[in-house]
Scaffold this motif. Structure first.
Motif, PDB file in Angstrom:
ATOM      1  N   TYR A 119      54.052 -12.580  15.377  1.00 44.85           N
ATOM      2  CA  TYR A 119      53.253 -11.544  15.571  1.00 44.85           C
ATOM      3  C   TYR A 119      52.676 -11.145  14.323  1.00 44.85           C
ATOM      4  O   TYR A 119      53.780 -10.876  13.180  1.00 44.85           O
ATOM      5  CB  TYR A 119      53.933 -10.431  16.371  1.00 44.85           C
ATOM      6  N   VAL A 166      46.493  -8.349  25.286  1.00 42.02           N
ATOM      7  CA  VAL A 166      47.128  -8.854  24.086  1.00 42.02           C
ATOM      8  C   VAL A 166      46.507  -8.614  22.851  1.00 42.02           C
ATOM      9  O   VAL A 166      45.567  -8.025  22.723  1.00 42.02           O
ATOM     10  CB  VAL A 166      47.209 -10.372  24.549  1.00 42.02           C
ATOM     11  N   ASN A 222      57.297 -16.446  19.853  1.00 41.99           N
ATOM     12  CA  ASN A 222      56.052 -15.630  19.517  1.00 41.99           C
ATOM     13  C   ASN A 222      56.064 -15.171  17.894  1.00 41.99           C
ATOM     14  O   ASN A 222      57.132 -14.383  17.580  1.00 41.99           O
ATOM     15  CB  ASN A 222      55.867 -14.361  20.314  1.00 41.99           C
ATOM     16  N   SER A 261      55.093  -8.458  23.955  1.00 44.62           N
ATOM     17  CA  SER A 261      54.033  -7.941  23.398  1.00 44.62           C
ATOM     18  C   SER A 261      53.898  -6.301  23.217  1.00 44.62           C
ATOM     19  O   SER A 261      54.024  -5.522  22.608  1.00 44.62           O
ATOM     20  CB  SER A 261      52.771  -8.107  23.880  1.00 44.62           C
ATOM     21  N   SER A 304      50.083 -14.377  17.634  1.00 47.24           N
ATOM     22  CA  SER A 304      49.197 -13.397  18.155  1.00 47.24           C
ATOM     23  C   SER A 304      48.885 -12.350  16.744  1.00 47.24           C
ATOM     24  O   SER A 304      49.961 -12.175  15.946  1.00 47.24           O
ATOM     25  CB  SER A 304      49.935 -12.395  19.118  1.00 47.24           C
TER      26      SER A 304
END
Length: 163
Positions: A91, A35, A89, A128, A10
């Motif tokens: 980021y 997101v 994830n 998130s 992300s």
């Protein structure tokens, strides 16, 4: 536990005191939530290169390249068990170059700029939400990399030093 993994990236694009977010629609994993500006699942050839994945997603979803952003940095890696798999994830945060048009369209949903002060009120996926909260309180003040593990109630972050 089967050992199945889901690797995702992300990217949060910043400009002045705003961040570009995507209201993702029609996704198998995250739907009808805010997101990062761009992101998604790793392709097989990207499994050891989260940066390559996030740059591909940036191009696919927003039509932007690495030349359109600067200070691209991996800042958070989170782990969460969900639906029989471990979700990892990655980021990233970056800044949009001044000469790039801020009017963005995404093929994944609705792109919109938000003042950083508005982020508390937005519905986001579990990890998130904690990444953004941590970034606003701590992460924006340094360039550290943080690891986070979701325990069902929150995400516990630690600074990941290189040694």
């Amino acid at each position: 536990m089967t050992g199945k993994l889901r690797n995702m990236t992300s990217l949060y694009i910043l400009k002045d005191d705003k961040v570009l977010l995507l209201y993702r629609q029609g996704s198998r994993v995250v739907n009808d939530k805010w997101v990062g500006s761009a992101g998604g699942h790793f392709e097989p050839e990207e499994l050891n290169d989260a940066r390559a994945c996030v740059l591909r997603e940036l191009q696919e979803e927003l039509g932007l390249t690495q030349d359109d952003i600067f200070e691209l940095e991996l800042r958070y890696v989170t782990l969460r068990r969900c639906n029989g798999e471990i979700r990892q994830n990655y980021y990233f945060f970056a800044k949009l170059r001044d000469d790039i048009d801020v009017n963005m369209n995404s093929n994944e949903g609705i792109s919109q700029w938000f003042d950083l002060s508005e982020l508390d009120s937005l519905e986001m996926p579990f990890t998130s939400r904690y990444v953004i909260d941590h970034y606003m309180k701590i992460g924006c003040k340094n360039s550290d990399l943080y690891g986070g593990v979701a325990d069902g109630e929150k995400v516990n972050f630690i600074k990941m030093p290189e040694f």
